[in-house]
Design a protein around this motif. Sequence first.
Motif, PDB file in Angstrom:
ATOM      1  N   GLN A  95       0.842  -1.317   0.051  1.00 46.12           N
ATOM      2  CA  GLN A  95      -0.032   0.107   0.098  1.00 46.12           C
ATOM      3  C   GLN A  95       1.021   1.242  -0.059  1.00 46.12           C
ATOM      4  O   GLN A  95       0.322   2.100  -0.252  1.00 46.12           O
ATOM      5  N   VAL A  96       1.996   1.260   0.410  1.00 43.35           N
ATOM      6  CA  VAL A  96       2.710   2.267   0.681  1.00 43.35           C
ATOM      7  C   VAL A  96       4.050   2.325  -0.333  1.00 43.35           C
ATOM      8  O   VAL A  96       4.790   3.443  -0.547  1.00 43.35           O
ATOM      9  N   GLU A  97       4.569   1.395  -0.760  1.00 42.76           N
ATOM     10  CA  GLU A  97       5.709   1.295  -1.665  1.00 42.76           C
ATOM     11  C   GLU A  97       5.741   2.007  -2.943  1.00 42.76           C
ATOM     12  O   GLU A  97       4.692   1.727  -3.753  1.00 42.76           O
ATOM     13  N   GLY A  98       6.563   3.128  -3.031  1.00 42.36           N
ATOM     14  CA  GLY A  98       6.474   3.555  -4.473  1.00 42.36           C
ATOM     15  C   GLY A  98       5.576   4.826  -4.212  1.00 42.36           C
ATOM     16  O   GLY A  98       5.234   5.576  -5.500  1.00 42.36           O
ATOM     17  N   VAL A  99       4.574   4.978  -3.348  1.00 43.21           N
ATOM     18  CA  VAL A  99       3.575   5.898  -3.261  1.00 43.21           C
ATOM     19  C   VAL A  99       4.033   7.227  -2.532  1.00 43.21           C
ATOM     20  O   VAL A  99       4.796   7.223  -1.477  1.00 43.21           O
ATOM     21  N   ALA A 100       3.886   8.368  -2.783  1.00 44.20           N
ATOM     22  CA  ALA A 100       4.278   9.642  -2.297  1.00 44.20           C
ATOM     23  C   ALA A 100       3.387   9.863  -1.115  1.00 44.20           C
ATOM     24  O   ALA A 100       2.294   9.497  -0.974  1.00 44.20           O
ATOM     25  N   PRO A 101       4.223  10.071   0.140  1.00 43.19           N
ATOM     26  CA  PRO A 101       3.469  10.569   1.285  1.00 43.19           C
ATOM     27  C   PRO A 101       2.264  11.473   0.976  1.00 43.19           C
ATOM     28  O   PRO A 101       2.513  12.534   0.537  1.00 43.19           O
ATOM     29  N   ASP A 102       1.062  11.060   1.529  1.00 46.75           N
ATOM     30  CA  ASP A 102       0.022  12.000   1.025  1.00 46.75           C
ATOM     31  C   ASP A 102      -0.895  12.306   2.445  1.00 46.75           C
ATOM     32  O   ASP A 102      -2.064  12.572   2.186  1.00 46.75           O
ATOM     33  N   GLY A 103      -0.558  12.432   3.524  1.00 45.73           N
ATOM     34  CA  GLY A 103      -1.274  12.890   4.614  1.00 45.73           C
ATOM     35  C   GLY A 103      -1.423  11.650   5.665  1.00 45.73           C
ATOM     36  O   GLY A 103      -0.670  10.897   5.949  1.00 45.73           O
ATOM     37  N   GLU A 104      -2.526  11.918   6.403  1.00 49.69           N
ATOM     38  CA  GLU A 104      -2.655  11.146   7.678  1.00 49.69           C
ATOM     39  C   GLU A 104      -2.907   9.877   7.405  1.00 49.69           C
ATOM     40  O   GLU A 104      -2.383   8.951   8.034  1.00 49.69           O
ATOM     41  N   MET A 105      -3.643   9.319   6.366  1.00 48.18           N
ATOM     42  CA  MET A 105      -3.803   7.792   5.833  1.00 48.18           C
ATOM     43  C   MET A 105      -2.424   7.075   5.897  1.00 48.18           C
ATOM     44  O   MET A 105      -1.961   6.282   6.159  1.00 48.18           O
ATOM     45  N   TYR A 106      -1.338   7.828   5.054  1.00 48.05           N
ATOM     46  CA  TYR A 106      -0.145   7.238   4.751  1.00 48.05           C
ATOM     47  C   TYR A 106       0.532   7.151   6.048  1.00 48.05           C
ATOM     48  O   TYR A 106       1.234   6.189   6.366  1.00 48.05           O
ATOM     49  N   ASP A 107       0.740   8.325   6.955  1.00 48.85           N
ATOM     50  CA  ASP A 107       1.419   8.247   7.986  1.00 48.85           C
ATOM     51  C   ASP A 107       0.767   6.987   9.081  1.00 48.85           C
ATOM     52  O   ASP A 107       1.592   6.512   9.664  1.00 48.85           O
ATOM     53  N   ALA A 108      -0.702   6.897   9.084  1.00 47.77           N
ATOM     54  CA  ALA A 108      -1.269   5.835   9.785  1.00 47.77           C
ATOM     55  C   ALA A 108      -0.859   4.522   9.423  1.00 47.77           C
ATOM     56  O   ALA A 108      -0.512   3.414  10.206  1.00 47.77           O
ATOM     57  N   LYS A 109      -0.443   4.348   8.032  1.00 48.30           N
ATOM     58  CA  LYS A 109      -0.158   2.978   7.580  1.00 48.30           C
ATOM     59  C   LYS A 109       1.190   2.509   8.130  1.00 48.30           C
ATOM     60  O   LYS A 109       1.592   1.501   8.418  1.00 48.30           O
ATOM     61  N   ILE A 110       1.996   3.610   8.024  1.00 49.48           N
ATOM     62  CA  ILE A 110       3.299   3.366   8.601  1.00 49.48           C
ATOM     63  C   ILE A 110       3.600   2.911   9.974  1.00 49.48           C
ATOM     64  O   ILE A 110       4.234   2.155  10.331  1.00 49.48           O
ATOM     65  N   LYS A 111       2.733   3.807  10.757  1.00 50.17           N
ATOM     66  CA  LYS A 111       2.444   3.707  12.206  1.00 50.17           C
ATOM     67  C   LYS A 111       2.109   2.508  12.510  1.00 50.17           C
ATOM     68  O   LYS A 111       2.720   1.512  13.296  1.00 50.17           O
ATOM     69  N   VAL A 112       0.993   1.797  11.838  1.00 48.15           N
ATOM     70  CA  VAL A 112       0.607   0.567  12.049  1.00 48.15           C
ATOM     71  C   VAL A 112       1.684  -0.628  11.417  1.00 48.15           C
ATOM     72  O   VAL A 112       1.973  -1.543  12.312  1.00 48.15           O
ATOM     73  N   MET A 113       2.402  -0.187  10.540  1.00 47.07           N
ATOM     74  CA  MET A 113       3.477  -1.251  10.108  1.00 47.07           C
ATOM     75  C   MET A 113       4.539  -1.273  11.295  1.00 47.07           C
ATOM     76  O   MET A 113       4.833  -2.453  11.437  1.00 47.07           O
ATOM     77  N   SER A 114       4.786  -0.382  11.742  1.00 45.17           N
ATOM     78  CA  SER A 114       5.872  -0.281  12.764  1.00 45.17           C
ATOM     79  C   SER A 114       5.227  -1.058  14.201  1.00 45.17           C
ATOM     80  O   SER A 114       6.358  -1.677  14.590  1.00 45.17           O
ATOM     81  N   GLU A 115       4.117  -0.702  14.390  1.00 47.07           N
ATOM     82  CA  GLU A 115       3.678  -1.462  15.411  1.00 47.07           C
ATOM     83  C   GLU A 115       3.453  -3.124  15.084  1.00 47.07           C
ATOM     84  O   GLU A 115       3.703  -3.785  16.015  1.00 47.07           O
ATOM     85  N   PHE A 116       2.993  -3.489  13.838  1.00 47.60           N
ATOM     86  CA  PHE A 116       3.145  -4.834  13.769  1.00 47.60           C
ATOM     87  C   PHE A 116       4.590  -5.509  13.896  1.00 47.60           C
ATOM     88  O   PHE A 116       4.759  -6.579  14.413  1.00 47.60           O
ATOM     89  N   VAL A 117       5.433  -4.666  13.459  1.00 50.06           N
ATOM     90  CA  VAL A 117       7.024  -5.012  13.333  1.00 50.06           C
ATOM     91  C   VAL A 117       7.363  -5.225  14.717  1.00 50.06           C
ATOM     92  O   VAL A 117       8.029  -6.307  15.115  1.00 50.06           O
ATOM     93  N   LYS A 118       7.069  -4.287  15.476  1.00 53.00           N
ATOM     94  CA  LYS A 118       7.535  -4.294  16.812  1.00 53.00           C
ATOM     95  C   LYS A 118       7.036  -5.441  17.859  1.00 53.00           C
ATOM     96  O   LYS A 118       7.751  -6.091  18.265  1.00 53.00           O
ATOM     97  N   HIS A 119       5.766  -5.634  17.408  1.00 50.86           N
ATOM     98  CA  HIS A 119       5.189  -6.982  18.049  1.00 50.86           C
ATOM     99  C   HIS A 119       5.891  -8.416  17.634  1.00 50.86           C
ATOM    100  O   HIS A 119       6.186  -9.104  18.232  1.00 50.86           O
ATOM    101  N   HIS A 120       6.230  -8.388  16.223  1.00 53.22           N
ATOM    102  CA  HIS A 120       6.610  -9.331  15.621  1.00 53.22           C
ATOM    103  C   HIS A 120       8.300  -9.770  16.224  1.00 53.22           C
ATOM    104  O   HIS A 120       8.631 -10.740  16.547  1.00 53.22           O
ATOM    105  N   VAL A 121       8.884  -8.646  16.402  1.00 57.05           N
ATOM    106  CA  VAL A 121      10.268  -8.647  16.654  1.00 57.05           C
ATOM    107  C   VAL A 121      10.228  -9.038  18.230  1.00 57.05           C
ATOM    108  O   VAL A 121      10.967 -10.048  18.615  1.00 57.05           O
ATOM    109  N   LYS A 122       9.334  -8.482  19.062  1.00 58.06           N
ATOM    110  CA  LYS A 122       9.154  -8.972  20.555  1.00 58.06           C
ATOM    111  C   LYS A 122       9.126 -10.442  20.273  1.00 58.06           C
ATOM    112  O   LYS A 122       9.883 -11.373  21.218  1.00 58.06           O
ATOM    113  N   GLU A 123       8.180 -11.181  19.731  1.00 57.54           N
ATOM    114  CA  GLU A 123       7.948 -12.523  19.713  1.00 57.54           C
ATOM    115  C   GLU A 123       9.257 -13.312  19.318  1.00 57.54           C
ATOM    116  O   GLU A 123       9.550 -14.440  19.707  1.00 57.54           O
TER     117      GLU A 123
END
Length: 158
Positions: A95-123
Amino acid sequence: MATATKTRSAPQPKDATAMLIADHRKVSGLFAEYEKARSPVKKKDLVAQICQELTVHTQLEEEIFYPAVKRALKDHELVPEATVEHGSVKDLIAQVEGVAPDGEMYDAKIKVMSEFVKHHVKEEQNEMFPKARKSRVDLVALGEQMASRKAELLAQQR
């Protein structure tokens, strides 16, 4: 004295878990940089790096690390769960690769990705890696195989 010189010229190969932990730290740092970034150009560059790192990392785990761990541990829980988590991250990458940052939905996707990755790394770091270290898996040989494959994957992306 000769040993010190030998050690410097031929570094010890990393075991697979050390290599994956180094990747985890790198991506965590990129996510932290993204949170501070304000420029759309900087954000786009960081997302490109994050996507590349995560794409290569997940491929290495799925092709090499997970099958070895699954066999060694006779695992039917940790590896399947980790693979499902990869699927969620891959969906966000798409959803975000190659797409120009376009506001709060883009930032939200990166935030959720970061949270998924943190959870995954912890496990991985708290459950899977300790079990892998106690198993009969040759983590150094696995690390060498992963390092070679990582170089191939990065070369393909250039």
